[in-house]
Every structure is written in structure tokens, then in C-alpha cells.
Design a protein around this motif. Structure first.
Motif, mmCIF file in Angstrom:
data_model
loop_
_atom_site.group_PDB
_atom_site.id
_atom_site.type_symbol
_atom_site.label_atom_id
_atom_site.label_comp_id
_atom_site.label_asym_id
_atom_site.label_seq_id
_atom_site.Cartn_x
_atom_site.Cartn_y
_atom_site.Cartn_z
ATOM 1 N N GLY A 102 -0.080 -1.539 0.294
ATOM 2 C CA GLY A 102 0.070 0.134 0.647
ATOM 3 C C GLY A 102 0.457 1.108 0.189
ATOM 4 O O GLY A 102 2.230 1.383 0.638
ATOM 5 N N GLY A 103 0.728 2.084 -0.608
ATOM 6 C CA GLY A 103 0.710 3.759 -0.893
ATOM 7 C C GLY A 103 1.517 3.418 -2.005
ATOM 8 O O GLY A 103 2.121 4.517 -2.367
ATOM 9 N N GLY A 104 2.195 2.693 -2.587
ATOM 10 C CA GLY A 104 2.970 2.591 -4.164
ATOM 11 C C GLY A 104 1.957 3.192 -5.090
ATOM 12 O O GLY A 104 2.610 4.274 -5.695
ATOM 13 N N SER A 105 0.598 3.873 -5.489
ATOM 14 C CA SER A 105 -0.016 4.553 -5.741
ATOM 15 C C SER A 105 0.724 5.653 -5.836
ATOM 16 O O SER A 105 0.682 6.723 -7.887
ATOM 17 C CB SER A 105 -1.389 4.721 -6.159
ATOM 18 N N ALA A 106 0.421 6.636 -4.662
ATOM 19 C CA ALA A 106 1.433 8.469 -4.817
ATOM 20 C C ALA A 106 2.297 7.628 -5.057
ATOM 21 O O ALA A 106 3.119 9.260 -6.155
ATOM 22 C CB ALA A 106 0.565 8.703 -3.534
ATOM 23 N N LEU A 107 3.608 6.819 -4.960
ATOM 24 C CA LEU A 107 5.364 6.768 -5.728
ATOM 25 C C LEU A 107 5.227 7.004 -6.123
ATOM 26 O O LEU A 107 6.544 6.716 -6.867
ATOM 27 C CB LEU A 107 5.288 5.745 -4.415
ATOM 28 N N LEU A 108 4.529 6.199 -7.406
ATOM 29 C CA LEU A 108 5.111 6.221 -8.484
ATOM 30 C C LEU A 108 4.285 6.910 -9.811
ATOM 31 O O LEU A 108 3.352 6.628 -10.775
ATOM 32 C CB LEU A 108 4.449 4.084 -8.827
ATOM 33 N N PRO A 109 4.012 8.400 -9.739
ATOM 34 C CA PRO A 109 3.649 8.909 -10.919
ATOM 35 C C PRO A 109 4.387 9.280 -12.302
ATOM 36 O O PRO A 109 5.906 8.907 -12.187
ATOM 37 C CB PRO A 109 3.930 10.328 -9.804
ATOM 38 N N SER A 110 3.702 8.455 -13.049
ATOM 39 C CA SER A 110 4.166 8.368 -14.252
ATOM 40 C C SER A 110 3.134 8.482 -15.643
ATOM 41 O O SER A 110 3.074 8.005 -15.747
ATOM 42 C CB SER A 110 4.675 6.960 -14.468
ATOM 43 N N PRO A 111 3.033 10.023 -15.470
ATOM 44 C CA PRO A 111 1.988 10.235 -16.158
ATOM 45 C C PRO A 111 1.830 9.646 -17.853
ATOM 46 O O PRO A 111 3.280 9.638 -18.924
ATOM 47 C CB PRO A 111 1.921 11.919 -15.930
ATOM 48 N N PRO A 112 1.366 9.387 -19.144
ATOM 49 C CA PRO A 112 1.194 9.313 -20.282
ATOM 50 C C PRO A 112 1.818 10.659 -20.630
ATOM 51 O O PRO A 112 2.067 11.813 -20.397
ATOM 52 C CB PRO A 112 0.292 8.695 -20.593
ATOM 53 N N PRO A 113 1.940 10.655 -21.882
ATOM 54 C CA PRO A 113 2.151 11.830 -23.128
ATOM 55 C C PRO A 113 1.647 12.559 -23.410
ATOM 56 O O PRO A 113 0.166 12.057 -22.948
ATOM 57 C CB PRO A 113 2.826 10.905 -24.308
ATOM 58 N N GLY A 114 2.053 13.685 -22.953
ATOM 59 C CA GLY A 114 0.401 15.173 -23.462
ATOM 60 C C GLY A 114 0.084 15.511 -21.985
ATOM 61 O O GLY A 114 -0.457 16.492 -21.361
ATOM 62 N N LEU A 115 0.501 14.846 -21.035
ATOM 63 C CA LEU A 115 0.478 15.274 -19.142
ATOM 64 C C LEU A 115 1.231 14.739 -18.193
ATOM 65 O O LEU A 115 2.084 14.816 -18.917
ATOM 66 C CB LEU A 115 -0.577 13.839 -18.356
#
Length: 420
Positions: free
Chosen positions: A119-132
Motif C-alpha cells: 500500500g502507498g505505491g500509487s502515490a509513490l509511482l507517478p508516471s503520467p502518459p505523453p501529453g500529461l
């Protein structure tokens, strides 16, 4: 009962956490060693402790990297530990996501990837797609946290606005097989939802994500909404052939920890009952329901006979209405305290098993039948603080915050209510 209630409830919390400690459980789920390299990746508030435990248990070559929350690191020798922000992503998390993707690039079918997910990995792994941008992902995260949506719904949205979640990290490792060792903080223990499933796909679609955004009236950036409406947001499904041969092991969960807590209570002569390990809903409403059940026990000795310890787990949510401090456990407990005012044979602890509830340094708080009266004496209106989402201030005023520090694991919330 002669045991001090706070001491007793703290021991119950510690028993639950001990049952989910990585060193205790990880040896039971080690995969066979590969012909080639063994590469470790991972994310979550207990990822560093999982990495340290794996290093001790694995007697062959090992390399890799995991990311955890600032201050949640642990000593490792072969697996590099990165730290980033939680619950709101930051540039360190963005960089860490790229490091994890780079770490699994170029592997072969003779190599092995071990993914340590908690738990907590969602916030710790930001990786926006191209364009974001990172700012877009931060805005998504903030909207989700304020929405009151259950964690499964939040993660369905997250995985469709990412290049690492929703199984995409495992696809980056293909053709190397991936063995995911998961510590579940998700009600129902669906491993694909833990940390938004970086190595495990689930069946939710971008149409589901858009429906969740609409249902909870989330205010997302226009670029994110536009992305979710395109095929670029589609995440790989469980039937994707590239996931064939991968393994998933649930190594710790709320159910196991609640059973350990119940056993610890029994050793002191107190019978324990487990309501559920998967309770969801608005924290203050769940608090009111728990209070009603406990009042019935205190006044009528039903549905459980006193003395009894009532346990529950899961993950409630908080719809932000005010600008106070706190988290879902302290909000649950403030609502609960209002419901048991005057019942001096009721004592409770609500805490997050990772050691942090919300944005402050407490895991939760203690409450009893005198809590609201003591708050009133301290100049605190408990009902007003609940309305302002300011439970932290209320419990701080009466010195009832519970601050165990980082625990090294995360199997969601623990609610322990003693009726003597």
C-alpha cells in the motif's frame, strides 16, 4: 479487567502488525532462482522493509530498486531504496518511476523480476502518459483523496492515467517472468488493486474510470479527462498473453493480522470477535455504526457478551468538507467517541497499520466514554471538529493521539474496541 486499556489495545495493534512483518512471511513465497539475473522492483510504504527481508532470505545474486515514503527507508545492501512523497506525488516519485522502468528494460526470458508491492505505491509511482504532466497527476490524486470514493474506484482511475500502473511495469519487463509478492491493504484483497497494480492487471476499463469520475463529481484537469476518453488510456487486460507465466502471491493481509490480534486478546483472557476485514464507507458513518453495536453490547450484553474485544479492518474514506487535520482513522474515532459518550466501560483504538493516518505523524487515536467530555473541558467542540474534518486537533487536545512511528508494513486499518 485490571490491565490498562491503552496498554492492552497497543499490544493488540502490535500483534496485528507483527503478523504482517516481511521477515516473518516472505520466506514462504520465494520463487525458484533463474538461469539469468534476478531483478527486484517495488513500491509502497513497506517496500524498503520487504527489500531488506528479501535480501536476508535470498542466497543468490540480487539487484534492483524500490521506492518508499520519505522516512520509511530500511538498511539494504543489494537493493537500492529511493524515497518520495506520499500521499501527494512529487518529482522524486516521478524520477523513481523511470528508474523502475529502466531497471526492467532489456531483460530476457531467462531473467526473473521479483516485484515487492504494498500500500502507498500509487502515490509513490507517478508516471503520467505523453501529453500529461506531474501536475496533472497530482491534481488527479488530490481529487481522488477528496472524493470519498473507495480505494478500488480510485485505483481504477489512477491506472488509466499512468505508464507504470495497471500491469504496465510487468509489460516493460517482458519477456522476463514477474513474481509479485503483495502485502494487501485493499478490502477484499484483490492484489491487482494494491498500489494500482504496477505488475498485475485487472479488468477495469477506461469507461469504468470515466464513470467513476462522473459518479463522484471529481474535478480533474481538462487534459486528464481528454486522455481518459481516448484509446491511449486503455490498460492491458488480464488476458494479455504477455502476463502468461507470471505469478502473484498475497503474503500478508488484514484477515491474517486480525486473526493474530484476536489470538493476542485470547492470551490475556479476553474473547475477541472479528466483524469484517473489508469494511468500507464514509469514516464518520462507519464510526456511528460501530458505536451503535458497542452500545448494544455495553447495555444489553448482545450480540456479544462482555468482556469482549471487537475487531474490524478495511479502509474507510473521508469526503473532505472542511480544512482540518486528520485521517480516516481519527475521523472514524471522533464519530465513534460522540456515539459512546458517557459509557465508561468502552475503550477503543483506530489506527493505520503502516503507522500514519493522513498527513500528520499519528497512526490514529484512542477514545473512550470520557473523550468528548474531556475535549469539552479542553475547549474543543467534538461535533464541530468532526464537521471540519479536524479530528487530529480534537484528539491532540486530550493527548489521545497514537504515534507508533513507521511499522514497515501496511495491511490497512485496524479498529479495536474493548468493552469491559
Amino acid at each position: 479487567m485490571t490491565l490498562d486499556p491503552k496498554t492492552f489495545l497497543t499490544a493488540i495493534f502490535e500483534a496485528a502488525v507483527a503478523a504482517a512483518q516481511p521477515e516473518r512471511v516472505i520466506r514462504n513465497f520465494l520463487p525458484d532462482k533463474p538461469k539469468g539475473r534476478t531483478v527486484v522492483v517495488g513500491a509502497g510504504k513497506g517496500a524498503a522493509q520487504l527489500a531488506a527481508a528479501l535480501e536476508k532470505a535470498w542466497d543468490g545474486p540480487l539487484e534492483g530498486v524500490v521506492v518508499t515514503r520519505y522516512g520509511y527507508g530500511a538498511p539494504t545492501t543489494r537493493i537500492h531504496v529511493l524515497e518520495a512523497a506520499h500521499p501527494v506525488p512529487d518529482p522524486a516519485g516521478l524520477a523513481a518511476s523511470q528508474v523502475l522502468l529502466d531497471c526492467v528494460a532489456g531483460l530476457t526470458k531467462d531473467d526473473l523480476v521479483i516485484a515487492l508491492v504494498c500500500g502507498g505505491g500509487s502515490a509513490l509511482l507517478p508516471s503520467p502518459p505523453p501529453g500529461l504532466t506531474l501536475a496533472d497527476e497530482v491534481a488527479v490524486n488530490e481529487a481522488l483523496l477528496a472524493s470519498g470514493a473507495p480505494i478500488a474506484a480510485m485505483n481504477a482511475v489512477r491506472k488509466h492515467a499512468s505508464t507504470i500502473k495497471g500491469g504496465r511495469l510487468a509489460l516493460a519487463a517482458h519477456p522476463a517472468p514477474v513474481v509479485s509478492l503483495v502485502v494487501s491493504d485493499i478490502p477484499g484483497d484483490n492484489p491487482a488493486l494494491v498500489a494500482s497494480g504496477p505488475t498485475i492487471p485487472d479488468a477495469s476499463t477506461r469507461a469504468d474510470a470515466l464513470g467513476i469520475v462522473e459518479a463522484y463529481r471529481m474535478k480533474l484537469p481538462a487534459a486528464v479527462k481528454a486522455h481518459l476518453a481516448t484509446a491511449a488510456a486503455d490498460a492491458p487486460g488480464p488476458d494479455d498473453a504477455r502476463f502468461a507465466g507470471n505469478q502473484v502471491h498475497l503474503i500478508a493481509s488484514a484477515a491474517v493480522s486480525l486473526e493474530a490480534a484476536a489470538a493476542a486478546a485470547a492470551q490475556t483472557g479476553v474473547r475477541a470477535v472479528i466483524l469484517s476485514d473489508a469494511i468500507e464507507g464514509e469514516a464518520r458513518e462507519v464510526g456511528s455504526v460501530h458505536a451503535a453495536i458497542v452500545r448494544e453490547v455495553a447495555t444489553r450484553n448482545r450480540p456479544f457478551e462482555r468482556p469482549v474485544l471487537i475487531l474490524s479492518g478495511g479502509e474507510t474514506t473521508v469526503t473532505l468538507r472542511g480544512k482540518g487535520k486528520g485521517g480516516r482513522n481519527s475521523e472514524f474515532l471522533l464519530s465513534f467517541a460522540l456515539g459512546i459518550e458517557g459509557f465508561h466501560n468502552i475503550h477503543a483504538l483506530a489506527a493505520d497499520t503502516d503507522g500514519i493516518d493522513g498527513s500528520e505523524d499519528n497512526a490514529g487515536a484512542f477514545a473512550d466514554g470520557s473523550s468528548v467530555a474531556r475535549m469539552r473541558t479542553a475547549g474543543i467542540d467534538a461535533k464541530a471538529k468532526l464537521a471540519q474534518n479536524d479530528a487530529w486537533t480534537a484528539f491532540k487536545a486530550v493527548d489521545d493521539l497514537f504515534v507508533p512511528g513507521p511499522t514497515g508494513t501496511n495491511v490497512n486499518d485496524l479498529r479495536a474496541i474493548l468493552v469491559t
